[in-house]
Write a protein that holds these residues in place. Structure first.
Motif, PDB file in Angstrom:
ATOM      1  N   TRP A  74      25.535  31.637  36.225  1.00  8.55           N
ATOM      2  CA  TRP A  74      24.925  30.551  37.015  1.00  8.55           C
ATOM      3  C   TRP A  74      25.331  30.666  38.490  1.00  8.55           C
ATOM      4  O   TRP A  74      24.536  30.404  39.376  1.00  8.55           O
ATOM      5  CB  TRP A  74      25.350  29.194  36.444  1.00  8.55           C
ATOM      6  N   GLN A 124      23.554  33.937  39.967  1.00 10.98           N
ATOM      7  CA  GLN A 124      22.124  33.754  40.233  1.00 10.98           C
ATOM      8  C   GLN A 124      21.863  32.573  41.156  1.00 10.98           C
ATOM      9  O   GLN A 124      20.719  32.303  41.508  1.00 10.98           O
ATOM     10  CB  GLN A 124      21.350  33.552  38.918  1.00 10.98           C
ATOM     11  N   VAL A 137      21.814  29.285  40.615  1.00  8.33           N
ATOM     12  CA  VAL A 137      20.765  28.526  39.937  1.00  8.33           C
ATOM     13  C   VAL A 137      20.588  27.141  40.534  1.00  8.33           C
ATOM     14  O   VAL A 137      19.471  26.683  40.762  1.00  8.33           O
ATOM     15  CB  VAL A 137      21.094  28.388  38.430  1.00  8.33           C
ATOM     16  N   GLN A 160      22.402  20.658  35.616  1.00  6.10           N
ATOM     17  CA  GLN A 160      22.945  21.979  35.273  1.00  6.10           C
ATOM     18  C   GLN A 160      24.084  21.945  34.253  1.00  6.10           C
ATOM     19  O   GLN A 160      24.251  22.897  33.493  1.00  6.10           O
ATOM     20  CB  GLN A 160      23.357  22.757  36.529  1.00  6.10           C
ATOM     21  N   GLN A 180      22.160  22.180  31.164  1.00  2.37           N
ATOM     22  CA  GLN A 180      21.536  23.501  31.021  1.00  2.37           C
ATOM     23  C   GLN A 180      22.582  24.523  30.574  1.00  2.37           C
ATOM     24  O   GLN A 180      22.338  25.340  29.687  1.00  2.37           O
ATOM     25  CB  GLN A 180      20.935  23.963  32.368  1.00  2.37           C
ATOM     26  N   THR A 198      14.370  24.679  38.813  1.00  2.00           N
ATOM     27  CA  THR A 198      15.161  25.925  38.867  1.00  2.00           C
ATOM     28  C   THR A 198      14.911  26.824  37.657  1.00  2.00           C
ATOM     29  O   THR A 198      15.665  27.775  37.434  1.00  2.00           O
ATOM     30  CB  THR A 198      16.674  25.613  38.951  1.00  2.00           C
ATOM     31  N   TYR A 199      13.868  26.547  36.891  1.00  2.00           N
ATOM     32  CA  TYR A 199      13.630  27.304  35.648  1.00  2.00           C
ATOM     33  C   TYR A 199      13.627  28.831  35.819  1.00  2.00           C
ATOM     34  O   TYR A 199      14.201  29.539  34.981  1.00  2.00           O
ATOM     35  CB  TYR A 199      12.311  26.864  34.990  1.00  2.00           C
ATOM     36  N   ARG A 250      15.279  30.693  37.761  1.00  2.00           N
ATOM     37  CA  ARG A 250      16.657  31.183  37.889  1.00  2.00           C
ATOM     38  C   ARG A 250      17.452  30.943  36.616  1.00  2.00           C
ATOM     39  O   ARG A 250      18.327  31.736  36.268  1.00  2.00           O
ATOM     40  CB  ARG A 250      17.341  30.527  39.084  1.00  2.00           C
ATOM     41  N   ILE A 251      17.166  29.853  35.921  1.00  2.00           N
ATOM     42  CA  ILE A 251      17.849  29.599  34.648  1.00  2.00           C
ATOM     43  C   ILE A 251      17.544  30.748  33.687  1.00  2.00           C
ATOM     44  O   ILE A 251      18.441  31.301  33.037  1.00  2.00           O
ATOM     45  CB  ILE A 251      17.400  28.253  34.030  1.00  2.00           C
ATOM     46  N   ALA A 286      19.466  33.726  34.694  1.00  2.00           N
ATOM     47  CA  ALA A 286      20.909  33.554  34.466  1.00  2.00           C
ATOM     48  C   ALA A 286      21.249  33.676  32.985  1.00  2.00           C
ATOM     49  O   ALA A 286      22.284  34.260  32.628  1.00  2.00           O
ATOM     50  CB  ALA A 286      21.365  32.208  35.015  1.00  2.00           C
ATOM     51  N   SER A 305      28.166  24.599  39.086  1.00  2.00           N
ATOM     52  CA  SER A 305      28.140  25.418  37.882  1.00  2.00           C
ATOM     53  C   SER A 305      29.307  25.083  36.959  1.00  2.00           C
ATOM     54  O   SER A 305      29.417  25.630  35.866  1.00  2.00           O
ATOM     55  CB  SER A 305      28.198  26.915  38.252  1.00  2.00           C
ATOM     56  N   ASN A 313      14.879  29.979  46.089  1.00  2.94           N
ATOM     57  CA  ASN A 313      15.071  28.940  45.073  1.00  2.94           C
ATOM     58  C   ASN A 313      14.237  27.693  45.405  1.00  2.94           C
ATOM     59  O   ASN A 313      13.551  27.137  44.539  1.00  2.94           O
ATOM     60  CB  ASN A 313      16.565  28.583  44.991  1.00  2.94           C
TER      61      ASN A 313
END
Ligand code: FES
Ligand code: FES
Lengths: 152, 746
Positions: free
Chosen positions: A87, A90, A92, A99, A102, A134-135, A137-138, A141, B239, B652
């Protein structure tokens, strides 16, 4: 009532029908799991109970059996979980509010299926809403994490 | 009103003076700044050179006043300062700072001036300078309108450079080595003999040094950071689940609360019965607020449960009860009486329409909720001396005024602790939730109260994107688009939103038409008229504001005409484009997507172009008509922001903007029945989920003369590009969002 969260035992005095989410957030100040919808629609509240992905907004604390791991218990800044590492790599997150959920969902998926296909990723992640979009990138990742898990 | 007029006149004088004096627009005017707010509360050993840099013996703190709602502006602002200050990520802390007019937004004027963004002629630029002066005089700090990057780009680099040069001067005075022999990097000044003085070691000396105010900014070829991939400063915390948002804030002694107010927005509360709720577990107090009731409890969930148990008698809505009546109001507003502005009148539309066989169409764009993932929340503590507020908000001065209006303090006595925001899309421009939180806190004096909306309350009280209706007539001749006559009727979002802040802005509402008239095409005969419908449901700015509606109408109709002319949708748009930077954007998206290549018979592609917030943006969408419905396979986006600060975050945000535009066009709307929004939670407004998300390819161009923000511009072209693609694949022309009213999606 006693529960174990990220390895810590807690004594609680709350209604047994209080969802685990609110016990974590308001009673224990474990705020990684987020309130998004309260009705199993967004996945922001996801935690692991004995390794399984669970929507904490749907789990009455009185019915809880097993140890709870939240995102805070997944990795540390020095030793990120492989999914968290992916994560970061990338990049994300936008607002990041979704997140935690996710990441917990992705970690549960890869635990069960270390090499998911695109369709399996889509399917597993379909309950986790991201309003920032952000799909793409998810998806990347999850694949990054899967690849480094298989390398390890 | 009188007040605004006085300001305007003054602003005009100041504006004219600046133009005469040749002061460049948007540049932080060193000679007439607001006082540095950091200087007012300087602790022992701290030094500040300008409102963005604070240094003491232990650390460097960079102030990043723009609100971060996911767009990454905390990191972006820090990077711009750090670029010139010669300090690395990891060597400083950041803070949103306290509200101050010193943080006035230098870029807000660009969008407010009633000129095409592509018009950089003298009159347009002069108007922008005048409006910027007004924004400055009002000390308007705020985040919105994709202005954070353009506002920060020059002034934050200057702030970093001024601080660096002052630190060098201090080091020179301390060591006797001349400034010219000193270099800086890694948060330190380096002497020719190899010695190093960290900025923190220089803080004390620098506080005595004369600040350096005139600095030259580095040439782009010398940049270490700008334009190169960065790791956003918030990415690690986001994260790890450790990023704290407003909803996670905790203040000693805090209690929890939630509110329920009339779901017929603005309607009265006639009465309520809270007997059962009072006796429920965890409930501390139940108190009245404007048009509703608040439950104060020991835990948010207890508050939610008790609020559900209250019986309410709500009054009627101050707007039509049913959605049909809203549309009828728009339909009846296409008349001279409601004409808000005639935005464009090229060629002779009447004559051109008389020449050929006219094509007509009507379009609709619905109310849509912001529904960010983090529901509205705020902690407020009221004492005699002051009010403290912990929440994430885009408009600090609006917040201070709203809260002070409830508590009776002066706005300056409202201390605002800004927080990271879990998405906004315009939601956090509004202040009603702050008024409610303050009303509760006043009744719990001295106790910090954290008020959290339930998701259902958040949907019920979202001031959605305004509805609008478009009527278009046009002709084609000889395989070319010949004439477009577009009319749009909508309630004024500016009037509704500013009205809640007690302002009534003069002049037409640019957002009724934004995204349509301003596209720099040279259609030989082109007229665009905007009609202001009477106020309906209260509405608010929704990511890209007017452009997702008006842009959908304009580009869809252009596509209809191009098909009627038998021309290629890409080639005809490129032929019509009269603005170089925009044409290159179209050419780029054509090249990226290999436009014109082979497709399966059940596939189709659509292209759309919309300029919004100064950013020409073109998108190509590719769909497949499957037996389970329409599947969006791939999307290509090209746009021009003049200069990309961080290519990773840029990509992004563009991908996210495309997802946002597509998802809402697919299946989101707010409809009113009995005066209430019919949509109550995400199952009624899903937008896009992971399995529906296409591959999205992004290209950022840098040909434009001005730097622009990218938060909003990728949204508007998404809907028309998708509708145009569905038409190409199926022959079905969809003229109304959400498209799920007409087609199914996989
Ligand atoms: S808060 Fe649990 S799924 Fe949304
Ligand atoms: S990153 Fe904002 S909701 Fe997913």
């Amino acid at each position: 009532m006693k529960i174990t969260v990220n390895g810590n035992r807690h004594e609680l005095d709350v209604s047994p029908d209080m969802p685990l989410l609110w016990v974590l957030r308001d009673e224990l100040n474990v705020t990684g799991p987020k309130y998004g919808c309260g009705v199993a629609q967004c996945g922001a509240c996801m935690v692991h109970v004995d390794g399984e992905a669970v929507l904490s907004c749907q789990m009455p604390v009185g019915d809880l059996e097993g140890e709870v791991i939240t995102i805070e218990g997944l990795g540390t800044p020095e030793a990120l979980h492989v999914v968290q590492q992916a994560w970061v790599e990338q990049q994300v997150a936008q607002c990041g509010y979704c997140q935690s959920g996710q990441i917990m969902q992705a970690a549960a998926l890869l635990q069960e299926n270390p090499d998911p296909s695109d369709a399996e990723i889509d399917e597993a992640m379909s309950g986790n809403l991201c309003r920032c979009g952000t799909y793409p990138r998810i998806r990347t990742a999850v694949k990054t994490a899967s690849a480094s898990m298989r390398r390890a | 009103m009188g007040r605004v007029r006085t300001f305007s006149r003054r602003a005009f004088l100041v504006g004219s003076a600046s133009i005469a004096g040749g002061v460049a627009f948007g540049v932080f005017k060193v000679n007439t700044p607001y006082p540095n707010p950091l200087a007012e509360n300087l602790a022992d050993g701290e030094v500040t050179f300008n409102p963005w840099v604070l240094i003491d013996g232990n650390k460097v703190t960079l102030i990043t006043p723009h609100a971060d709602k996911g767009q990454g502006v905390m990191s972006m602002q820090a990077a711009l300062i750090a670029e010139e200050l010669d300090i690395e990520f990891g060597q400083f802390e950041t803070s949103f700072g306290d509200p101050s007019p010193a943080y006035w937004n230098t870029a807000m004027a660009d969008e407010a001036a009633p000129f095409m963004a592509t018009d950089q002629g003298r009159t347009a630029e002069a108007a922008r300078t005048v409006i910027a002066s007004l924004v400055k005089l009002l000390g308007m700090q705020g985040t919105g309108g994709s202005t954070a990057v353009p506002d920060s780009y020059v002034k934050l680099r200057q702030a970093g450079a001024m601080a660096r040069e002052t630190l060098k001067r201090a080091a020179s005075e301390m060591t006797g080595v001349s400034v010219g022999q000193l270099t800086t990097s890694g948060g330190a000044v380096h002497l020719p003999d190899g010695r190093t003085l960290n900025y923190t070691e220089l803080a004390q000396a620098a506080s005595g040094a004369d600040p350096v105010l005139r600095v030259d900014l580095r040439a782009p070829s010398e940049w270490r950071m700008i334009g190169k991939p960065m790791q956003r400063l918030d990415i690690l915390a986001k994260s790890m689940g450790t990023q704290a948002y407003g909803i996670d804030a905790r203040v000693e002694g805090m209690v929890h609360a939630t509110v329920k107010t009339n779901p017929r927005q603005g309607g009265m509360l006639n009465g309520y019965d809270a007997e059962a709720a009072k006796a429920m577990p965890g409930v501390l107090k139940i108190v009245p607020i404007s048009n509703g009731v608040a439950v104060v409890a020991s835990n948010t969930w207890y508050a939610f449960q008790a609020a559900e148990a209250i019986g309410f008698d709500w009054g009627p809505a101050p707007y039509p009860a049913g959605q049909d009546q809203h549309w009828e109001t728009l339909s009846a507003s296409f008349s001279d009486k409601h004409l808000d502005s005639n935005w464009r009148d090229d060629g002779d539309v009447e004559a051109a329409l008389g020449r050929g066989e006219a094509i007509s169409a009507e379009y609709r764009s619905p109310y849509v909720a912001h529904a960010p993932m983090e529901p509205l929340n705020a902690i407020v503590r009221v004492t005699d001396a002051m009010v403290e507020v912990w929440t994430g908000h885009q408009m600090p001065t609006v917040l201070q005024r709203a809260v002070a209006g409830v508590t009776g303090h002066k706005p300056s006595q409202v201390r605002f602790h800004n927080a990271f925001i879990g998405g906004s899309f315009g939601h956090r421009l509004e202040a009603e939730y702050l008024v409610q939180a303050a009303q509760v806190a006043v009744q719990m004096k001295g106790v910090p109260v954290k008020m959290t909306y339930s998701r259902e309350e958040d949907f019920a009280h979202d001031f959605p994107r305004h509805i609008s209706m478009g009527r278009a007539t046009g002709t084609v001749a000889g395989g070319r688009v010949e004439a477009i006559d577009l009319q749009i009727a909508a309630p004024s979002v500016v009037q509704s939103q500013m009205g809640r802040a007690g302002l009534s802005p003069p002049g037409p509402d640019p957002q009724i038409a934004a995204g349509s008239w301003n596209n720099p095409y040279a259609v030989p005969n082109f007229r665009m008229r905007a009609y202001r419908a009477p106020p309906l449901a209260p509405v608010s700015s929704w990511r890209s504001v007017g452009a997702p509606g008006a842009g959908f109408f304009f580009d869809s109709f252009l596509d209809e005409l191009i098909h009627a002319a038998g021309a290629d949708p890409m080639a005809e748009r490129i032929r019509l484009m009269r603005h170089d930077v925009s044409r290159k954007v179209l050419e780029a998206v054509a090249e990226m997507s290999s436009w014109g290549g082979e497709l399966a018979p059940n596939q189709g592609r659509g292209v759309a172009f919309v300029e919004s917030f100064g950013v020409p943006t073109a998108e190509v969408v590719e769909v497949t008509d499957t037996e389970h419905g329409i599947r969006i396979d791939r999307v290509w986006v090209a746009c021009d922001v003049g200069q990309i600060v961080d290519p990773v975050n840029f990509e992004n945000l563009v991908q996210g903007g495309a997802v946002f535009g597509l998802g809402h066009a697919m299946n989101c709307e707010i409809t009113y029945s009995d005066g209430m929004a019919e949509q109550v939670n995400y199952f009624d407004a899903e937008a896009m989920r992971m399995p529906q998300c296409p591959e999205i390819f992004v290209k950022g161009l840098e040909n434009g003369p001005k730097i622009r923000g990218i938060g909003e511009p990728p949204v508007p072209p998404a809907a028309p590009a998708l509708a145009n693609a569905i038409f190409a694949a199926t022959g079905q022309r969809i003229r109304e969002m959400p498209f799920s009213r007409h087609v199914g999606f996989v």
